[in-house]
Design a protein around this motif. Structure first.
Motif, short mmCIF file in Angstrom:
data_model
loop_
_atom_site.label_atom_id
_atom_site.label_comp_id
_atom_site.label_asym_id
_atom_site.label_seq_id
_atom_site.Cartn_x
_atom_site.Cartn_y
_atom_site.Cartn_z
N ARG A 1 2.45 1.81 -3.47
CA ARG A 1 1.51 2.30 -4.48
C ARG A 1 1.18 3.78 -4.26
NH1 ARG A 1 -0.04 -3.05 -4.14
NH2 ARG A 1 -1.37 -2.73 -2.34
N GLU A 2 1.08 4.20 -3.01
CA GLU A 2 0.81 5.60 -2.71
C GLU A 2 1.96 6.50 -3.17
OE1 GLU A 2 0.02 5.84 1.44
OE2 GLU A 2 -1.87 4.71 1.32
N ARG A 3 3.17 5.96 -3.19
CA ARG A 3 4.36 6.73 -3.57
C ARG A 3 4.80 6.49 -5.01
NH1 ARG A 3 4.22 6.00 1.69
NH2 ARG A 3 5.22 7.50 3.11
N GLN B 1 0.83 -1.21 0.00
CA GLN B 1 0.00 0.00 0.00
C GLN B 1 0.86 1.26 0.00
OE1 GLN B 1 -2.42 -0.65 3.48
NE2 GLN B 1 -3.93 -1.86 2.37
N GLN B 2 1.89 1.27 0.84
CA GLN B 2 2.78 2.43 0.93
C GLN B 2 3.49 2.68 -0.40
OE1 GLN B 2 3.23 4.57 3.36
NE2 GLN B 2 2.20 3.59 5.08
#
Length: 418
Positions: free
Chosen positions: A361-363, A358-359
């Motif tokens: 993909r957010e970045r 998740q981290q």
């Protein structure tokens, strides 16, 4: 297709036999006992893997993380706890679940229907006369609550050493313990009822394949009352033919591959590997053969990883290379992947891997999550290297076993090129 089957019934065995005859099909069959394994091993096949032994929820999840297109629950209709665990594991790993369930038997109205084993015991305590129990050994302990059970009850169970031992411990022994392997014909059931002078026969609704109707006919002819322990209402599923139709439709869709192989230049790129277990070790070993910068983060780093890394650090120093290789033995923190071009989440913790995905993909970072193919931006292939020849192979995240076999074949094929 890569299919996981939890077997344990006649339909489960028939399903596996039918799947093995289909093109491009790999089956992993889980059975509870060594006896179940022996039955399937009578017809060995290269596209069949058999795992014997009862699995808990965590073990089911771990197995499913290998990557399967479909999970088929072909366990016994009364194995409710196992079914709930299989469903839960499928939910957590996001794999499609199908229940293969035999149809209910059309018993006559003269039978005695009870909802549970406890209800069967309660009913038998209102009666007199001998009873033939054909419900197996799993819930036999509950029938010790029947008055004079050691004199009245005759238990028919599987001829297995551990079953015999547990039955003896409960007080079932001698002529009151019948160890036989089914299926049982109408004639055999009737003869047994007459021989033991039984007024009652207890069964579960095991369907046509489980010989339920033969029991019904035998009890009727022998003048014994048939006590039927009913299934729960939530038991819903597909027939064998319906399951095969579903798989046939899905196999047509599988004709087209989703993942296209591309080679990416990772020279001087920053790659972070989070994890220090077996999967992480294999991927680190592969990446050390490429000219990327590598950061390895794990709470515990094995000696094997330390030695591999140190060897390559020494090689870099001798060659005067500026390649960066870092080992960080610590709990993972988000700053450990800042600046990475690619991230490999390969810990033994599902929540940590999911959080890393998740981290990333957010970045906008490319990420590979080892235990969840649907959370991957790219697959980490099996890699075969021979001089300037580099070959990558993947089974589209569906079968590590298939990818490993493919890599071995390619490795043997190219070793004599140079």
């Amino acid at each position: 297709m890569n299919i996981l089957v939890f077997a344990g019934t006649t339909e489960g065995r028939q399903l596996i036999e039918a799947l093995l005859k289909m093109k491009n099909m790999f089956v992993c069959a889980c059975v509870a006992t060594e006896y179940g394994k022996e039955i399937l091993e009578h017809e060995p096949a290269q596209n069949l893997e058999i795992k014997a032994g009862r699995l808990n929820l965590e073990e089911m999840q771990e197995l499913m993380c290998r990557g399967f297109d479909l999970v088929i629950d072909a366990t016994h209709p009364y194995a409710t706890v196992v079914t709930e665990n299989i469903k839960s594991a499928c939910d957590k790993t996001k794999i499609r679940y199908i229940r293969l369930l035999r149809g209910k038997t059309d018993f006559g109205s003269e039978c005695v229907f009870v909802e549970s084993t406890e209800a069967a015991v309660e009913y038998l305590n209102t009666t007199k006369g001998n009873v033939l129990l054909t419900t197996g050994s799993k819930e036999l302990a509950k029938y010790t609550e029947v008055h004079d059970f050691q004199e009245r009850l005759y238990a028919r169970v599987l001829p297995m050493e551990e079953v015999l031992k547990s039955c003896n411990e409960l007080g079932f022994a001698g002529k009151h313990l019948i160890c036989m392997q089914g299926p049982f014909s109408y004639e055999m059931n009737k003869a047994m009822l007459n021989q033991l002078d039984c007024c009652y026969m207890v069964t579960k609704d095991t369907g046509k394949e489980g010989g339920a109707y033969e029991k019904y006919l035998a009890a009727k002819e022998a003048g014994a009352a048939l006590v039927v322990v009913g299934r729960t209402e939530q038991d819903k599923g597909m027939s064998l033919q319906q399951v095969m139709n579903e798989i046939s439709r899905d196999s047509v869709k599988e004709t087209f591959a989703e993942w296209f192989p591309m080679f990416v230049n990772i020279n001087d790129r920053n790659i972070a590997v989070v994890g220090g277990g077996k999967i992480a070790c294999r991927r680190i070993k592969t990446l050390l053969q490429f000219s990327c910068n590598l950061r390895i983060v794990a709470k515990e780093i094995s000696e094997e990883i330390r030695q591999m890394v140190q060897e390559h650090i020494n090689i870099n120093q001798k060659a005067g290379l500026n390649r960066s290789i870092e080992l960080l033995e610590k709990e993972f923190e988000i700053q450990d992947i800042i600046g990475a071009d690619m991230v490999l989440a390969a810990t033994n913790n599902r929540e940590i891997n999911q959080g890393i995905g998740q981290q990333c993909r957010e970045r906008g970072m490319l990420v590979n999550v080892a235990d969840a193919k649907e959370e991957c931006d790219f697959y980490f292939p099996g890699v075969v290297m021979q001089g300037d020849l580099v070959v990558g192979i993947t089974a589209q995240g569906k079968s590590h076993t298939l990818a490993k076999k493919g890599s071995e074949v390619i490795k043997n094929a190219v070793k004599d090129i140079y």
